[in-house]
Design an enzyme around this catalytic site. Structure first.
Site, PDB file in Angstrom:
ATOM      1  N   GLU A   1      -1.746   6.954   8.199  1.00  0.00           N
ATOM      2  CA  GLU A   1      -2.150   8.171   7.280  1.00  0.00           C
ATOM      3  C   GLU A   1      -3.354   8.775   7.950  1.00  0.00           C
ATOM      4  OE1 GLU A   1      -3.575   6.096   3.740  1.00  0.00           O
ATOM      5  OE2 GLU A   1      -5.348   5.589   4.614  1.00  0.00           O
TER       6      GLU A   1
ATOM      7  N   GLU B   1      -9.882   0.557  -4.964  1.00  0.00           N
ATOM      8  CA  GLU B   1     -10.857   1.107  -3.716  1.00  0.00           C
ATOM      9  C   GLU B   1     -10.292   2.517  -3.425  1.00  0.00           C
ATOM     10  OE1 GLU B   1     -10.291  -1.516  -0.436  1.00  0.00           O
ATOM     11  OE2 GLU B   1     -11.545  -3.214  -1.500  1.00  0.00           O
TER      12      GLU B   1
ATOM     13  N   ARG C   1      -7.078  -9.087  -7.372  1.00  0.00           N
ATOM     14  CA  ARG C   1      -8.012 -10.291  -7.119  1.00  0.00           C
ATOM     15  C   ARG C   1      -9.498 -10.237  -7.118  1.00  0.00           C
ATOM     16  NH1 ARG C   1      -9.983  -9.585  -2.370  1.00  0.00           N
ATOM     17  NH2 ARG C   1      -8.944  -8.423  -0.751  1.00  0.00           N
TER      18      ARG C   1
ATOM     19  N   LYS D   1       0.801  -1.485  -0.053  1.00  0.00           N
ATOM     20  CA  LYS D   1      -0.173  -0.145  -0.297  1.00  0.00           C
ATOM     21  C   LYS D   1       0.818   1.292  -0.052  1.00  0.00           C
ATOM     22  CE  LYS D   1      -4.109  -2.114   2.423  1.00  0.00           C
ATOM     23  NZ  LYS D   1      -3.527  -3.344   2.308  1.00  0.00           N
TER      24      LYS D   1
END
Length: 662
Positions: free
Chosen positions: A192, A266, A284, A117
């Site tokens: 974050e 996303e 996936r 990420k």
């Protein structure tokens, strides 16, 4: 190339889902299974099955070498990873390809570039996709709070923590690292900013050699502990311009890595500012893929296979979106106890009105489940029982139909989130589409997760259960079967049947037998009909049917009562209690089967109320066992690495003298 025999490197519901498409395509199937899963439905569904010795994921489904060896042994020429486990493991994907097998998924390089990420956010920023800024444990300040600690290599809420106090950040990072390492084999986390009023909106993409197709978006904002509970397509209330921008950003994200196959980009959507930010790309199939299938009329697994076989964009048929689809995740968990996972055997599993399984065939209910009646929910894997999906012409119709179906569902043997799901689908926040990702965490689950009948459900269901048990005993008697239930020549006092409800609370039911059965506890209740499986009661002029399901030995029965008031689970209290089963005051019991991963106290320690004493891990989540009050640790039976059953005494805390009652 043409795939002829496919192995699914996964288990449960997703394995069954892939097998269903393979049957439609004429592809033979191979399952791999742990020892705990040997008798599960997905193993029976496959044409062939190969055992992976052991139970824990680390020794079974996460062993890529064993999976590839199983494919070779069974003569498979392709591997589909499903979701979770090795599905986003670039090294495993490369091993599959190096073994001469077809990998049904994106290129290893794409997985690797999106697998972190941290690195993927940098890549997306370079591609012009909006991203959130990154913090570190050293640079985060009070002004940055709240912040989100997130696992770099995984998802599903594991390894994720919201931190609102700066002095807790280091500890939460350590806990998140431990969870991430256990669930994904990689303990890397990052920090974050945390947007508190955001919605989770994700875009389904399908990359081919000729280009990228966007198959709309899904809203997955109703979450608990950062895990999705309700998913729907299309995302409601999204401005058309924002929807278009989301699709364009998702397409840019996929094309930035030359993505091939099904994937999901996303985003976190800031409703107040009408802005969105890239979260991650799942390389996936997603758990919630059925809602996209229903709206677009496609089979995403078939499209995955088509891309893996090298078919071009012109060969793929994708229609225009119509109607609305909603999916809920039915879990073995106790929402009121912090969504504590439950384990045990499912004694009854009935979802009414199902028109299809694993494939959407039109309007109505679709069921994707990895278990059925008689199957066990264990502690080694996720506690999801099933996904229940509905497609309808409108969102309002879909919400109402799915809520009604779940309200009539019968899932017995363990606690579930069924009532919570029903109430969520009917809640004004969901109906009006004003939910955000934090809404459920701040809700009163004792209200939101309550059965529809409220306080009246337990006493009425208990009365019905007592009458049904008496009817069963009368019919099973060898003599005098014509004597009315509970008949006495001289009535001096009512009959008493005692049940245990929930965590052991007693429910004593007092009733009078004979030809006219009556309750000694409830006013204005009339027995209209009584049988061993069904009791009809009239309360204040309103008639309701109570369906009674009984399992277990006489005198110790488990009784599940279903009625319009909801599901009530009862256990008949034994007349004589084994002294060896009693525990001392202050005993801390294992809330579920699992393993002890940390012990933070010793015998003799003086502890404060709420102080963490032990940490257990079950179903890939960590659970803290805390002191119930201030006192002294007088017994400590648990040790790190120990496997324990539910109800095992882990420690005993003796309360301080000034906490004791006079």
């Amino acid at each position: 190339m043409t795939i002829t025999r496919l192995l699914v490197a996964n288990r449960g519901e997703i394995a069954r889902r892939v097998f269903r498409t393979c049957r439609d395509l004429g592809i033979e199937t191979v399952a791999v299974h742990s020892d705990a899963d040997a008798g599960m439905p997905f193993v029976r569904d496959a044409d062939a099955a190969v055992r992976l010795p052991g139970n824990a994921p680390a020794e079974t489904y996460l062993r890529g070498d064993l999976v590839i060896a199983a494919a070779r042994a069974a003569g498979a020429d392709a591997i589909h990873p499903g979701y979770g486990f090795l599905s986003e493991n670039a090294a495993f994907a490369q091993q599959v390809i190096d073994a001469g097998l077809t990998w049904v998924g994106p290129a290893p390089d794409s997985i690797e570039r999106m697998g972190s990420k941290i690195e993927s956010k940098k890549l997306m920023e370079a591609a012009g996709v909006p991203v959130l800024g990154e913090l570190t444990a050293d640079t985060a300040t009070v002004e940055d709070l709240p912040v989100l600690v997130k696992a770099s290599a995984g998802g599903g809420g594991r390894g994720m923590r919201v931190v609102r106090e700066l002095d807790r950040l280091a500890g939460e990072i350590a806990t998140a690292q431990a969870e991430a390492a256990s669930a994904f084999g990689d303990g890397t986390v990052f920090v974050e900013p945390y947007i508190q009023s955001g919605r989770h909106v994700e875009v389904q993409v399908l990359g081919t050699a000729d280009g990228t197709i966007v198959l709309g978006e899904r809203d997955c904002s109703v979450q608990r502990r950062h895990q999705k509970v309700i998913e729907e397509a299309p995302a409601p209330g999204l401005p058309d311009a924002t929807r278009k921008s989301l699709h364009e950003a998702a397409k840019a994200a996929a094309e930035a890595i030359d993505y091939r196959g099904a994937g999901t980009v996303e985003f976190l959507y800031d409703v107040a500012k009408d802005r969105f930010y890239f979260l991650e790309m799942n390389t996936r199939l997603q758990v919630e893929h059925p809602v996209t299938e229903a709206v677009f009329g496609v089979d995403l697994v078939a499209l995955q296979i088509a891309v893996a076989e090298g078919r071009s964009l012109a060969d793929l048929e994708v229609g225009s979106p119509t109607g609305h689809a909603i999916e809920v995740r039915l879990y073995a968990e106790d929402p009121a106890a912090g969504y504590q996972p439950q384990s045990g055997t499912i004694t009854r599993f009935e979802i009414p009105g199902v028109v299809s399984e694993f494939i959407t065939t039109g309007q109505g209910i679709r069921l994707d489940s990895g278990v059925g009646a008689g199957d066990a929910i264990g502690t080694f894997y996720d506690a999801m029982i099933a996904k229940v999906i509905v497609w309808a012409p409108s969102r309002d119709q879909a919400l109402r139909q799915l809520a009604g179906t779940l309200a009539r569902a019968e899932v017995h043997g363990l606690r579930t989130n069924r009532d919570l799901l029903v109430n969520l689908l009917r809640d004004p926040v969901v109906v009006d589409a004003t939910m955000d990702t934090t809404w459920l965490d701040g809700s009163d689950l004792t209200v939101l997760g309550a059965a529809p009948g409220g306080a009246a459900a337990a006493p009425l269901s208990g009365f019905a259960a007592a009458i049904a048990l008496a009817e069963r005993a009368r019919l099973a008697a060898a003599v005098q079967t014509r004597i009315p239930t509970g008949f006495r020549n001289v009535v001096s006092q009512p009959q008493e049947t005692v049940f245990l409800v929930g965590d052991g609370e007693e429910l004593a039911v007092h009733w009078y037998g004979g030809r006219d059965l009556t309750s000694a506890d409830l006013d204005d209740v009339t027995v209209i009909g009584a049988g061993p499986d069904e009791v009809v009661l009239e309360v204040a002029g309103v008639r309701r049917t109570f369906n009674v399901h009984v399992t277990g030995d006489a005198g110790q029965e488990s009784v599940d009562v279903e009625s319009p008031l909801g599901h009530v689970s009862l256990r008949r209290k034994p007349r004589f209690v084994d002294p060896s089963t009693q525990v001392a005051e202050g005993s801390l019991l294992a809330p579920m089967p699992g393993s002890v991963v940390a012990v933070h106290a010793q015998v003799g320690d003086v502890v404060a109320e709420g102080q963490a004493l032990l940490v257990m891990e079950a179903m890939k989540m960590q659970h803290t066992i805390a002191a119930p009050y201030s006192g002294t640790v007088t017994e400590l039976a648990a040790s790190t690495g120990q496997q324990v059953e539910a109800g095992t005494v882990l420690a005993v805390v003796t309360p301080d003298s000034d906490n004791e009652e006079d």
